[in-house]
Design a protein around this motif. Structure first.
Motif, PDB file in Angstrom:
ATOM      1  N   GLN A  16       0.828  -1.207   0.000  1.00 57.31           N
ATOM      2  CA  GLN A  16       0.000   0.000   0.000  1.00 57.31           C
ATOM      3  C   GLN A  16       0.861   1.254   0.000  1.00 57.31           C
ATOM      4  OE1 GLN A  16      -3.502   0.087  -0.224  1.00 57.31           O
ATOM      5  NE2 GLN A  16      -2.935   2.202  -0.721  1.00 57.31           N
ATOM      6  N   ARG A  17       1.941   1.206   0.759  1.00 59.61           N
ATOM      7  CA  ARG A  17       2.841   2.373   0.881  1.00 59.61           C
ATOM      8  C   ARG A  17       3.396   2.773  -0.477  1.00 59.61           C
ATOM      9  NH1 ARG A  17       6.015   6.101   1.866  1.00 59.61           N
ATOM     10  NH2 ARG A  17       7.517   6.251   3.573  1.00 59.61           N
ATOM     11  N   TRP A  18       3.908   1.806  -1.228  1.00 57.99           N
ATOM     12  CA  TRP A  18       4.501   2.135  -2.525  1.00 57.99           C
ATOM     13  C   TRP A  18       3.432   2.398  -3.580  1.00 57.99           C
ATOM     14  CZ3 TRP A  18       8.480   4.006  -0.994  1.00 57.99           C
ATOM     15  CH2 TRP A  18       9.427   3.360  -0.220  1.00 57.99           C
ATOM     16  N   ALA A  56      19.411  -3.248  -1.108  1.00 60.61           N
ATOM     17  CA  ALA A  56      18.399  -4.184  -0.648  1.00 60.61           C
ATOM     18  C   ALA A  56      17.204  -3.407  -0.118  1.00 60.61           C
ATOM     19  CB  ALA A  56      18.982  -5.075   0.452  1.00 60.61           C
ATOM     20  N   GLY A  57      16.013  -3.727  -0.589  1.00 70.36           N
ATOM     21  CA  GLY A  57      14.839  -2.953  -0.216  1.00 70.36           C
ATOM     22  C   GLY A  57      14.862  -1.599  -0.895  1.00 70.36           C
ATOM     23  N   CYS A  58      14.979  -1.606  -2.218  1.00 69.72           N
ATOM     24  CA  CYS A  58      15.185  -0.350  -2.963  1.00 69.72           C
ATOM     25  C   CYS A  58      13.919   0.483  -3.094  1.00 69.72           C
ATOM     26  CB  CYS A  58      15.781  -0.644  -4.336  1.00 69.72           C
ATOM     27  SG  CYS A  58      14.749  -1.673  -5.411  1.00 69.72           S
ATOM     28  N   GLY A  59      12.759  -0.063  -2.680  1.00 68.92           N
ATOM     29  CA  GLY A  59      11.536   0.730  -2.713  1.00 68.92           C
ATOM     30  C   GLY A  59      11.217   1.252  -4.094  1.00 68.92           C
ATOM     31  N   GLY A  76      19.434  -3.505  -7.613  1.00 68.24           N
ATOM     32  CA  GLY A  76      18.541  -3.368  -6.476  1.00 68.24           C
ATOM     33  C   GLY A  76      17.456  -4.422  -6.476  1.00 68.24           C
ATOM     34  N   PHE A  77      16.901  -4.668  -5.303  1.00 67.81           N
ATOM     35  CA  PHE A  77      15.759  -5.574  -5.217  1.00 67.81           C
ATOM     36  C   PHE A  77      14.825  -5.110  -4.108  1.00 67.81           C
ATOM     37  CE2 PHE A  77      18.665  -7.469  -2.123  1.00 67.81           C
ATOM     38  CZ  PHE A  77      17.824  -7.832  -1.078  1.00 67.81           C
ATOM     39  N   ASP A  78      13.578  -5.513  -4.235  1.00 73.52           N
ATOM     40  CA  ASP A  78      12.573  -5.235  -3.215  1.00 73.52           C
ATOM     41  C   ASP A  78      11.568  -6.375  -3.233  1.00 73.52           C
ATOM     42  OD1 ASP A  78      11.774  -2.456  -1.598  1.00 73.52           O
ATOM     43  OD2 ASP A  78      10.088  -3.828  -1.899  1.00 73.52           O
ATOM     44  N   PHE A  79      10.940  -6.652  -2.093  1.00 75.37           N
ATOM     45  CA  PHE A  79       9.994  -7.773  -2.056  1.00 75.37           C
ATOM     46  C   PHE A  79       8.598  -7.388  -2.492  1.00 75.37           C
ATOM     47  CE2 PHE A  79       7.803  -7.803   2.364  1.00 75.37           C
ATOM     48  CZ  PHE A  79       7.882  -6.422   2.474  1.00 75.37           C
ATOM     49  N   ILE A  80       8.403  -6.110  -2.882  1.00 76.11           N
ATOM     50  CA  ILE A  80       7.122  -5.647  -3.391  1.00 76.11           C
ATOM     51  C   ILE A  80       7.201  -5.511  -4.914  1.00 76.11           C
ATOM     52  CG2 ILE A  80       5.366  -3.856  -3.289  1.00 76.11           C
ATOM     53  CD1 ILE A  80       5.766  -5.386  -0.650  1.00 76.11           C
ATOM     54  N   ILE A  84       9.039  -2.493  -7.901  1.00 75.47           N
ATOM     55  CA  ILE A  84       9.985  -2.789  -8.984  1.00 75.47           C
ATOM     56  C   ILE A  84       9.397  -2.380 -10.330  1.00 75.47           C
ATOM     57  CG2 ILE A  84      11.234  -4.633 -10.176  1.00 75.47           C
ATOM     58  CD1 ILE A  84      12.317  -3.895  -7.376  1.00 75.47           C
ATOM     59  N   SER A  85       8.110  -2.659 -10.531  1.00 74.37           N
ATOM     60  CA  SER A  85       7.460  -2.283 -11.794  1.00 74.37           C
ATOM     61  C   SER A  85       7.487  -0.778 -12.013  1.00 74.37           C
ATOM     62  CB  SER A  85       6.005  -2.773 -11.799  1.00 74.37           C
ATOM     63  OG  SER A  85       5.945  -4.178 -11.769  1.00 74.37           O
ATOM     64  N   LYS A  86       7.283  -0.022 -10.933  1.00 75.28           N
ATOM     65  CA  LYS A  86       7.301   1.437 -11.061  1.00 75.28           C
ATOM     66  C   LYS A  86       8.676   1.937 -11.489  1.00 75.28           C
ATOM     67  CE  LYS A  86       3.492   2.953  -8.136  1.00 75.28           C
ATOM     68  NZ  LYS A  86       3.053   3.887  -7.082  1.00 75.28           N
ATOM     69  N   ILE A  87       9.724   1.360 -10.920  1.00 66.19           N
ATOM     70  CA  ILE A  87      11.075   1.769 -11.298  1.00 66.19           C
ATOM     71  C   ILE A  87      11.334   1.443 -12.766  1.00 66.19           C
ATOM     72  CG2 ILE A  87      13.547   1.443 -10.898  1.00 66.19           C
ATOM     73  CD1 ILE A  87      12.861   0.686  -8.004  1.00 66.19           C
ATOM     74  N   LYS A  88      10.988   0.229 -13.177  1.00 61.46           N
ATOM     75  CA  LYS A  88      11.245  -0.201 -14.559  1.00 61.46           C
ATOM     76  C   LYS A  88      10.462   0.640 -15.562  1.00 61.46           C
ATOM     77  CE  LYS A  88      13.372  -3.449 -15.640  1.00 61.46           C
ATOM     78  NZ  LYS A  88      14.817  -3.569 -16.009  1.00 61.46           N
ATOM     79  N   ASN A  89       9.285   1.114 -15.160  1.00 65.28           N
ATOM     80  CA  ASN A  89       8.486   1.928 -16.075  1.00 65.28           C
ATOM     81  C   ASN A  89       9.144   3.259 -16.391  1.00 65.28           C
ATOM     82  OD1 ASN A  89       6.427   0.054 -16.363  1.00 65.28           O
ATOM     83  ND2 ASN A  89       5.169   0.921 -14.722  1.00 65.28           N
TER      84      ASN A  89
END
Length: 267
Positions: A16-18, A56-59, A76-80, A84-89
């Protein structure tokens, strides 16, 4: 050791936060948390420009995008997945992926610098060892770990008290682990990290919650701007906060930031 509780578990909370904020722009303020400490870690590395860097946990990507834009080699990686999709976009070339600190996909001794802001304290105490061992595994000998840990002090106790009553706590789920500076240092030491420095740090000062203490450009709360520029106070706010930090640094900070180096095999 003290636990902070929320209505949702960590995965639901961070999903929800991201979802509520846009993908981050590259962070700008080199004097503000966490960029200030990430750059210090890179400077401590034995490898030029920090060598291979992991966040780690790049948000939503404020550090990944900063380091990419400035010619560093960062993954970077994140468990959400949504983060990750937002960054790649917005940054298709970013080397980011969905990942789990408890079971990393990277080879042994792969990274020279490992950044983890606000990650380890999001795990229950019983998972700390596993997370630290994975961190140890993927760092090269002599590699630098820069991580922030939530403090167990007056500041965080007040913050948690205002958010939850004893009755509510019974219905809530684990959110964050709060340890003293000595306890966090012990976690690092027993897992093979030599702590070279531990700073008292404030992510968002309590005074920032009051409009009268915010910088003129931050009067209207905008988390996207705060994450890019840092949570800036006006002159009276800065002065008052400096006094607090000078007199009671261990009690008014909300995180400890460690600069640690991989040394020996964990116990």
């Amino acid at each position: 050791m003290r636990i902070t509780y929320r209505k949702n578990d960590s995965f639901a909370y961070w999903t929800q936060r991201w979802a509520d904020v846009e993908a981050d722009e590259a962070m700008e303020n080199r004097a503000s948390y966490p960029l200030k400490y990430a750059l210090e870690a890179v400077a401590r590395s034995f490898a030029p420009n920090g060598g291979r860097i992991c966040e780690a946990g790049c948000g939503n990507g404020r550090l990944v995008r900063y380091f990419m834009r400035n010619g560093y080699h960062i993954r970077g990686f994140d468990f959400i997945p949504e983060a990750i999709s937002k960054i790649k976009n917005v940054e298709p070339a970013a080397e980011v992926e969905t990942g789990d600190i408890l079971n990393l996909s990277y080879p042994d001794e792969y990274f020279d610098t490992f950044l983890a802001f606000g990650l380890y304290h999001s795990l229950p105490y019983e998972l700390q060892e596993q997370a630290m061992r994975e961190t140890f595994r993927v760092l090269k000998p002599g590699g630098v770990l820069c991580a922030s840990f939530r403090a167990d002090n007056i500041c965080t106790r007040i913050s948690d008290y205002l958010r939850q009553s004893a009755r509510e706590k019974e219905k809530m789920k684990f959110h964050k682990l709060n340890l003293t500076r000595r306890e966090w240092e012990h976690v690092l030491l027993r897992n093979g990290f030599n702590v070279e420095k531990m700073d008292y740090v404030v992510n968002m000062p309590i005074l920032y919650k009051f409009k009268c203490f915010r910088h003129v450009d931050h009067k209207i709360f905008d988390e996207h701007k705060g994450r890019r520029e840092g949570y800036l106070l006006n002159q009276p706010g800065e002065l008052l906060w400096k006094i607090f930090m000078r007199i009671f640094p261990g009690q008014v900070c909300n995180v400890f930031v460690a600069q640690a180096r991989k040394q020996t095999r964990p116990a």
